[in-house]
Scaffold this motif. Structure first.
Motif, PDB file in Angstrom:
ATOM      1  N   GLU A  82       7.196   9.919   6.275  1.00 14.32           N
ATOM      2  CA  GLU A  82       5.980   9.685   5.979  1.00 14.32           C
ATOM      3  C   GLU A  82       5.668   8.529   5.147  1.00 14.32           C
ATOM      4  N   ARG A  83       6.841   8.148   4.120  1.00  8.51           N
ATOM      5  CA  ARG A  83       6.526   7.483   3.124  1.00  8.51           C
ATOM      6  C   ARG A  83       6.199   5.895   3.615  1.00  8.51           C
ATOM      7  N   VAL A  84       5.677   4.946   2.803  1.00 16.57           N
ATOM      8  CA  VAL A  84       5.383   3.375   3.131  1.00 16.57           C
ATOM      9  C   VAL A  84       5.416   2.881   1.877  1.00 16.57           C
ATOM     10  N   LEU A  85       5.843   1.427   1.644  1.00 13.64           N
ATOM     11  CA  LEU A  85       5.851   0.907   0.520  1.00 13.64           C
ATOM     12  C   LEU A  85       4.775  -0.195   0.501  1.00 13.64           C
ATOM     13  N   LEU A  86       3.556   0.067  -0.375  1.00 13.34           N
ATOM     14  CA  LEU A  86       2.779  -0.787  -0.577  1.00 13.34           C
ATOM     15  C   LEU A  86       3.374  -2.224  -1.340  1.00 13.34           C
ATOM     16  N   ASP A  87       3.039  -3.287  -1.003  1.00 17.49           N
ATOM     17  CA  ASP A  87       3.644  -4.538  -1.412  1.00 17.49           C
ATOM     18  C   ASP A  87       2.402  -5.627  -1.766  1.00 17.49           C
ATOM     19  N   ASP A  88       3.038  -6.633  -2.579  1.00 16.62           N
ATOM     20  CA  ASP A  88       1.796  -7.536  -3.149  1.00 16.62           C
ATOM     21  C   ASP A  88       1.888  -8.821  -2.669  1.00 16.62           C
TER      22      ASP A  88
END
Length: 795
Positions: A418-424
């Motif tokens: 379920e995890r996903v990484l928000l990135d800048d």
């Protein structure tokens, strides 16, 4: 390094086709000077940006091709390079031969960025210019002496000037960049005009990309993406690809078809790589023609990364404006990600061994089916702190198993897809901690880099405080000895007062000043300066003084300096483990001389048959190959109110080099695990020696084991039967079993194990004060156990 500074590296797909005949079967060919068009071996590609910022490959290269009808022996030939106006030529000698129609790859110098090259035929060290220079294929291995103008030299077989080169065949090829190479338009054609023969484009070492152009194929975005990890149209030219721009980056843009098909396995969005800043804007309606490529990001993970599908060398026509499609919601009410499985139908490379593409079951396939799409997550829940790379792990509401403080627990059979990484990449990512939420529906596009799927918001999210506070453990009673472990993250005097004061506050306030403290990642007195210094007395004295300054008790310390450069960790730092212990409590360290960096501590007995350490402090089996480039454990003998207590502090090998959870190789290979197993066997063997002398001995094994509570490493340390150790993390409720958060996964890496004699009187606490917060004194949570060492006759 911030993710903003992580260059996006985009390139075309590659297939290595090089083949060579044995030298004995090659045909010797009389060289033809470069001013006469070559009918056999020609230079087909030149690239000088290797390893630079944004480079798709780590190395420069020159690619040759044999267009003749017989094999060409190039032994005695060379590839040579000079700067754009240079008169001095650098030489890379060639060997072997080139089959008819085959390529021959010459790898040159490079740098740190990009993915590794395909296996070259020859390796040189020339550092070529990324923008302008001169390359000569020479039929000798002697450096050219013709100065700046060499294309007509009799020994030059073929010649390429590019950019502002002052010499070329007729006219130089276009200037290049870190991301572009000069490739021959038609590998079989040499008109002796570099400008006409070569075009700048995506580097493709070992792959012939030119030749007569095939007519483009009309396609929709879902046709390009396909229900797979690689496009079914890879390498094809496609046209009439329509959609609306959803997001724009510094080197490309995402656009999406507002008229999707009925197959949720095929993404409706795709990235168009433009190399430089694109001229389109969000909301533009487009018709695009381009080449379908699979880009494998470099950086962390390198060749273990998945590829992303993209369009390159695109012709972009803006046909008007249109509404951006409504985001596809991930989570309740939309596309719900799988709950436990990342991939269960591959055995190796998912791009070649997967037996099914199953987004409903496999997290890897689920996120792949959304690659490039415009997505939304309603009130994402934060499961790990914003990292130094400005990445933030979130899950949609309803994901589990959640920790008691809002994280999500890594388990043996659940890696939390379920995890996903928000990135800048597109906008700043705010600081947030475990247990926080983000307001509203967070929208963005889905990308992949550095071994993870990345959700790229287009508006900076607003953080809703989840109320998680740093924990404080209870003080031990007058009858209890408190024993703690704390990874202090590469501690040395150069860290400055703030780091030492912060650690001191943690020891005094959060850990309630434990009686015995096992430390990991203590560095020498000048830290990462590779000076030959190995002593850490300044480091430890500074920490002890900071604890007193923070209102804590006076601590003494014990450690053994390692052999310079032999313990792994930060180069020059001479990382090691150490003990600190209170001098105002009835805990006594039994000093026994004889220990040393290469001296193994053994178990002796007194006249009553009770075990003791031959040296205290002493190192555990330091000659064992298991400790190569790793911290050797330190054993110490203590007493508490007259009762003996043996403590072993450890820092096992890291997981560096393991396959990423979200990589192309499934199941991920934990290449580091066997070494930790060997280390656990060495420590377990040492404990067995103590327990063989006294089954009721009080033994504590603690430290940063770099492995999970359910791992084989922990199993080996625990052992079996009446001398089995109690692994204290395993005694906690499932939702409390974590001391570290990595990419949003809460997990155990630090552990305390105790002998059976201590179990009835133990009280154990993982003190959550670091791993869940973006402002950390260390990246590990410390932990403490309160014990009542009993006489050995009490079983």
């Amino acid at each position: 390094m911030s993710a903003l500074n992580r260059p996006r590296r985009r390139l075309g797909a590659l297939v290595v086709t090089t083949s060579l005949l044995a030298a004995g079967s090659a045909v010797a060919i009389l060289a033809t000077p470069a001013q006469a068009a070559s009918t056999d071996v020609v230079v087909t590609e030149v690239y000088g940006g290797g390893g630079n910022s944004g480079a798709p490959y780590t190395n420069d290269f020159v690619e040759l091709t044999n267009n003749g009808s017989a094999a060409i022996d190039v032994s005695g030939w060379s590839v040579q390079y000079a700067s754009a106006a240079g008169t001095t030529w650098q030489v890379t000698k060639l060997t072997g031969s080139i089959d008819p129609g085959a390529t021959y790859l010459v790898q040159e110098g490079g740098g740190a960025n990009g993915q590794p090259m395909p296996t070259p035929n020859v390796t040189g060290t020339i550092l070529m210019s990324a923008t302008a220079g001169k390359v000569a294929l020479v039929t000798t291995q002697t450096a050219l002496t013709c100065g700046a103008i060499c294309h007509a030299d009799p020994s030059v077989k073929d010649y390429v000037g590019y950019g502002t080169a002052n010499d070329s065949e007729t006219a130089p090829a276009a200037g290049l960049s870190n991301t572009t190479s000069a490739a021959r338009n038609d590998p079989k054609q040499d008109t002796d005009n570099n400008n006409a023969d070569f075009t700048a484009g995506n580097p493709s070492p070992g792959t012939l990309t030119g030749g007569p152009a095939e007519p483009p194929v009309d396609a929709k975005i879902h046709d390009i993406q396909g229900a797979a990890h690689r496009s079914p149209l890879e390498g094809k030219r496609v046209s009439n690809v329509t959609g609306v721009v959803t997001a724009v980056s510094s080197n490309g843009f995402w656009f999406q078809d507002p008229q999707p098909d009925d197959n949720p396995a095929t993404s409706e969005g795709v990235f168009v790589f433009t190399s430089s800043a694109p001229t389109v804007a969000v909301g533009d309606a487009l018709n695009v023609e381009g080449s379908v490529a699979e880009f494998r990001p470099g950086g962390s993970g390198g060749t273990t990364n998945l590829t992303t599908t993209e369009l390159t060398n695109a012709k972009i026509t803006v046909t008007g404006t249109a509404a951006v499609p409504a985001p596809t919601i991930v989570g309740k009410g939309g596309r719900v990600p799988p709950s436990t499985v990342i991939d269960d139908d591959s055995n190796g490379d998912v791009e070649t061994t997967s037996t099914a593409f199953d987004p409903a079951n496999d997290g890897l396939d689920f996120w792949e089916s959304l690659e490039g799409m415009w997505l939304g997550i309603n009130k994402p829940e934060v499961t790990g702190p914003t990292s130094s790379f400005r990445e933030l792990s979130v899950v949609p509401a309803g994901a589990g198993v959640r920790t008691v403080r809002g994280g999500i627990l890594l388990q043996k059979t659940d890696s939390n897809p379920e995890r996903v990484l928000l990135d800048d990449v597109l906008v700043p990512i705010p600081d947030a901690k475990t247990g926080d939420k983000l307001a509203g529906v967070v929208t963005g596009v889905l990308d992949y880099s550095f071994g993870n799927f990345k959700f790229l918001p287009t508006v900076t999210p607003t953080v809703i405080d989840g109320g998680v506070k740093r924990e404080v453990t209870k003080k031990s009673s007058i009858a209890q000895v408190s024993v703690a472990t704390f990874n202090v993250e590469n501690l040395d005097p150069a860290d400055g007062p703030a780091k030492f004061d912060g650690l001191a506050q943690a020891v005094v306030k959060n850990l309630a000043s434990p009686d015995i403290l096992g430390l990991e990642e203590v560095q020498d007195n000048d830290g990462a300066v590779n000076s030959g210094t190995v002593a850490a007395d300044v480091t430890l004295n500074t920490l002890a003084a900071a604890i007193v300054k923070a209102g804590g008790p006076k601590y003494a310390w014990r450690e053994i300096d390692p052999v310079d450069g032999k313990e792994g960790g930060e180069p020059g730092g001479n990382i090691r483990v150490a003990f600190m212990f209170r001098t105002d409590k009835p805990v006594k360290f039994i000093d026994r001389a004889g220990g040393g960096s290469t001296v193994a501590t053994t178990i002796t007995t007194d006249r009553f048959g009770k075990p003791h350490l031959s040296a205290s402090p002493g190192r555990v089996d330091p000659a064992n190959p298991a400790w190569a480039d790793t911290r050797v454990p330190l054993a110490g003998e203590f007493t508490w109110l007259g009762q003996s207590l043996f403590v072993v502090v450890n820092h096992f090998s890291s997981k560096g080099g393991d396959d990423p959870l979200w990589g192309r190789f499934q199941p991920p290979v934990q290449s580091s695990a066997p070494k930790r197993h060997q280390q656990a066997e060495a420590v377990r063997g040492f404990v067995d020696q103590i327990l063989a002398k006294d089954k009721g001995a009080n033994v504590v094994v603690l430290g940063d084991l770099n492995d999970f509570d359910w791992s084989g490493t922990a199993d080996i340390l625990v052992g079996s039967g009446k001398t089995a150790l109690i692994d204290l993390p395993r005694t906690l409720p499932l939702k409390e079993r974590y001391s570290y958060v990595f990419e949003g996964n809460s997990q155990i890496l630090d552990q305390i194990l105790i002998s059976q004699n201590l179990r009835p009187a133990s009280s154990y606490d993982v003190v959550h004060m670091n791993a869940e917060f973006p402002d950390q004194i260390s990246d590990h949570d410390p932990q403490v156990v309160k014990l009542i060492p009993l006489p050995s006759w009490i079983r």
